[in-house]
Design an enzyme around this catalytic site. Structure first.
Site, short mmCIF file in Angstrom:
data_model
loop_
_atom_site.label_atom_id
_atom_site.label_comp_id
_atom_site.label_asym_id
_atom_site.label_seq_id
_atom_site.Cartn_x
_atom_site.Cartn_y
_atom_site.Cartn_z
N CYS A 46 0.83 -1.21 0.00
CA CYS A 46 0.00 0.00 0.00
C CYS A 46 0.86 1.26 0.00
O CYS A 46 1.35 1.69 1.04
CB CYS A 46 -0.93 -0.01 1.22
SG CYS A 46 -1.92 1.47 1.35
N CYS B 8 -0.38 4.14 2.13
CA CYS B 8 -0.19 3.96 3.57
C CYS B 8 1.27 4.18 3.96
O CYS B 8 1.56 4.79 4.99
CB CYS B 8 -0.55 2.53 4.02
SG CYS B 8 -2.06 1.88 3.30
N ASP B 9 2.20 3.68 3.14
CA ASP B 9 3.59 3.59 3.60
C ASP B 9 4.60 4.43 2.79
O ASP B 9 5.76 4.50 3.18
CB ASP B 9 4.05 2.11 3.56
CG ASP B 9 3.18 1.24 4.46
OD1 ASP B 9 2.74 1.74 5.51
OD2 ASP B 9 2.94 0.07 4.11
#
Ligand code: NAP
Length: 312
Positions: free
Chosen positions: A135, A138-139
């Site tokens: 992701c 997300c990261d």
């Protein structure tokens, strides 16, 4: 144990689930929707969405907040819980949630979606959360100024690679062929981006890193034509090789096909059990778009309404 009864229980909170909620609410069926482990579903882990009709550009998470608000405004009861068990050999059906609460329902609409696939390499597993991710939204932020690799050649891989250029000094897109599956408009953006370098005919062989602290230093890739191994230095590896349907809840009793997707009768959302309907990525191995999921959510609510009206 007190059971909460509803005519229609919707399981899942992506475009299919929320659209089913809007339609079932407007049909006066007072539905209950259980959101699941990731409220809002896969669109909450994307950024710009450019193919949702009516919005030239909308952020995925914002779109899902709006869909939830829409479903609520129409009268759907939305519950932040996870369905862990479905009993389908009784009428009404019984759903047990992670919280211990139980719901009975005359009809169930399954809209549990899909989730990212992994390659299954031991080194991928070892460094998950320590440099290996599925992701980018997300990261990606953790890799400011670093080199990153993305594995895959579909829409997800290309979108992730483009998004990661906001942080990374360089993004290498590793693909097993020399042709991308992604939409042409995304390919064009990818090829124009000076920070992205495609690496054709290669697949991930091993993630290389340190033990203490745990972290990725490079990946070893294997040429799919010659078998030659080479290393690419990177601090982050994003696996974007597709998605698999989230069928854990139902795979033991519903018919599936095409690698695990819930089978529905052509042109409807009826599954192999009368009264259980399925919509969205859980059942669609071809289109897998937000808009087609929403369309199927609508169909599922109409199918459920008809099923209840006919007293089946
Ligand atoms: P996808 O279209 O199935 O693409 C998966 C990619 O990963 C393919 O390029 C495939 O290679 C590669 N791959 C699969 N298994 C692999 C393996 N074991 N090793 C190496 N490479 C592997 O999946 P997706 O990109 O996640 O997209 C899923 C669906 O969501 C699609 O229908 C897509 O259109 C949709 N989507 C749409 C948008 C959008 O509209 N903006 C955004 C994201 C996703 P091959 O090409 O060689 O098979």
């Amino acid at each position: 144990m007190q059971y909460h009864h509803t005519k229609v229980l919707i399981v899942g909170s992506g475009p299919a689930g929320y659209t089913a909620a809007v339609y079932a609410s407007r049909a006066m069926l007072s539905p209950i929707l259980i959101q699941g482990i990731e409220p809002g579903g896969q669109l909450t882990t994307t950024t710009e969405v450019e193919n949702w009709p009516g919005d030239t550009e909308v952020q995925g998470p914002d779109l899902m907040v709006r869909m939830e608000a829409h479903a609520k405004a129409m009268g759907c009861e939305i519950i932040g819980d996870i369905v862990t068990k479905l009993e389908v050999n009784c009428r009404p059906f019984v759903a047990t949630c992670d919280s211990g609460k139980k719901y009975t329902a005359d009809a169930i609409i399954l809209a549990t979606g899909a989730r990212a696939k992994w390659l299954g390499l031991p080194s991928e597993e070892k460094y998950k959360g320590f440099g290996v991710s599925a992701c980018a939204t997300c990261d990606g932020f953790f890799y400011r100024g670093q080199e990153i690799t993305v594995i895959g050649g579909g829409n997800t891989a290309v979108e992730e690679a483009l998004f990661l250029t906001n942080f990374a000094s360089k993004v290498t897109l590793v693909h097993r062929r020399d042709e991308l599956r992604a939409e042409k408009i995304l390919q064009e953006r990818l090829f124009k981006n000076p920070k992205i370098e495609p690496m054709w005919f290669n697949e991930l062989n091993e993630v290389l890193g340190t033990e203490s602290p745990m972290g990725v230093e490079a990946i070893r890739v294997k040429n799919t034509k010659t078998g030659q191994l080479s290393e690419i230095p990177c601090k982050g590896v994003f696996i974007a090789i597709g998605h698999a349907p989230a069928t854990e809840l139902v795979k033991d009793f519903l018919e599936t096909h095409n690698g695990g997707y819930v089978k529905v009768q052509p042109g409807s959302t009826k599954t192999s059990i009368p009264g259980i309907f399925a919509a969205g990525d859980l059942t669609d191995h071809i289109y897998r778009q937000a808009v087609t999921s929403a369309g199927m959510g609508c169909m599922a609510a109409l199918d459920a309404e008809k099923f209840i009206a006919e007293g089946q």
